[in-house]
Each structure stands twice: as structure tokens, then as C-alpha cells.
Design a protein around this motif. Structure first.
Motif, PDB file in Angstrom:
ATOM      1  N   ARG A 121       0.717  -1.172   0.111  1.00  0.00           N
ATOM      2  CA  ARG A 121       0.045  -0.166   0.147  1.00  0.00           C
ATOM      3  C   ARG A 121       0.804   1.205   0.040  1.00  0.00           C
ATOM      4  O   ARG A 121       0.345   2.349  -0.517  1.00  0.00           O
ATOM      5  CB  ARG A 121      -0.878   0.014   1.053  1.00  0.00           C
ATOM      6  N   HIS A 122       2.310   0.938   0.471  1.00  0.00           N
ATOM      7  CA  HIS A 122       3.011   2.200   0.422  1.00  0.00           C
ATOM      8  C   HIS A 122       4.487   2.008  -0.068  1.00  0.00           C
ATOM      9  O   HIS A 122       5.564   1.632   0.321  1.00  0.00           O
ATOM     10  CB  HIS A 122       3.314   2.595   2.203  1.00  0.00           C
TER      11      HIS A 122
ATOM     12  N   GLU B 242      -4.809   5.308   6.476  1.00  0.00           N
ATOM     13  CA  GLU B 242      -3.519   4.903   7.110  1.00  0.00           C
ATOM     14  C   GLU B 242      -2.131   5.524   6.439  1.00  0.00           C
ATOM     15  O   GLU B 242      -2.024   6.136   5.431  1.00  0.00           O
ATOM     16  CB  GLU B 242      -3.313   3.354   6.218  1.00  0.00           C
ATOM     17  N   ARG B 243      -1.371   5.692   7.434  1.00  0.00           N
ATOM     18  CA  ARG B 243      -0.107   6.755   7.237  1.00  0.00           C
ATOM     19  C   ARG B 243       0.967   5.993   8.000  1.00  0.00           C
ATOM     20  O   ARG B 243       1.001   5.064   8.906  1.00  0.00           O
ATOM     21  CB  ARG B 243      -0.153   7.983   8.131  1.00  0.00           C
TER      22      ARG B 243
END
Length: 141
Positions: free
Chosen positions: A51-52, A72-73
């Protein structure tokens, strides 16, 4: 998780001695027991990296806020360490003074410790199994 905030997750190097010591320290001082943990080589961590993509190949602590949510971070390296300090609160918040150090310098210092972490703090053959009383806080354990 309808309307409910997902607990944060700390991704860590499961075979690193210093990383495991940090996790054990967090477990001792965590005020409410909501922080979860996952080794960097776990399925959960691979999902976060998917996702990142910018954190692919990161061999560092990663603090994940709102995991699995659209909000989300992720924070890596020294920013992740500062998120842990902020999360723990209490006297740990005094360490937030490190924010005055420019991020490139903080990350450079973080990387210097990371470069020698196995040599100084040791390395496990496998990720140690968490004790039964905290095992539920470890994802993919």
C-alpha cells in the motif's frame, strides 16, 4: 471497523537484538496496550509495503497509523521512533525534543545506529516468540 479507529502497528526487524529490546520496553511502558507489532518480514508488513511502495526495501522501524484504513499513514526511521515516543506519552514525551534536529540529520544518526545494530546488539536466528500474555498484540505471530 465501522467508525472505530484501528490501533497503530509498529513494524520492526524481528531478528535484531536492539529492535526486540525496543519492543520489550514498549510492552513494559505502553499505557493502554493498544499498540500492535509485526516483524518486517511478516505478511502484515508486506501488505503495508504494497500500500506504500515508497517504503519498499526499508530496513527500519515503521510506525503505521490507522492500519488498513483509507487514512493509513506510515512513519519510518527517526520519525517512527518519535511516533513511538509520542504514543507512549508520560516522561517519554521529553524525547520529543529531538524534533528540533532536522530530519535528514536525525535519519543519518538513526542509520548509523542501524548500520551497526547487529554487531553491537546481536542478532537472533529467528524472530523470538512473544510471551503468551502479550502474544495477541503481535500480528502474524
Amino acid at each position: 471497523m465501522s467508525g472505530e479507529s484501528a490501533p497503530p502497528v509498529l513494524l520492526y526487524d524481528g531478528v535484531c537484538g536492539v529492535c526486540n529490546s525496543v519492543v520489550q520496553t514498549i510492552l513494559r511502558f505502553d499505557p493502554d496496550g493498544s499498540l500492535r507489532f509485526a516483524a518486517l518480514d511478516s505478511d502484515f508488513s508486506r501488505g503495508v509495503v504494497d500500500r506504500h511502495p515508497a517504503i519498499a526495501g526499508v530496513d527500519s522501524m515503521v510506525f503505521v497509523d490507522e492500519p488498513g484504513q483509507p487514512t493509513e499513514r506510515v512513519a519510518v526511521r527517526s520519525a517512527a521512533a518519535l511516533r513511538v515516543v509520542n504514543y507512549l506519552g508520560g516522561p517519554w514525551k521529553l524525547l520529543r525534543v529531538a524534533r528540533v534536529i532536522p530530519t535528514p540529520l536525525r535519519d543519518w544518526l538513526y542509520d548509523r545506529v542501524a548500520d551497526v545494530r547487529y554487531r553491537i546488539f546481536g542478532k537472533h536466528d529467528t524472530c523470538p516468540l512473544p510471551p503468551p500474555e502479550v502474544r495477541a498484540r503481535f500480528l502474524d505471530a
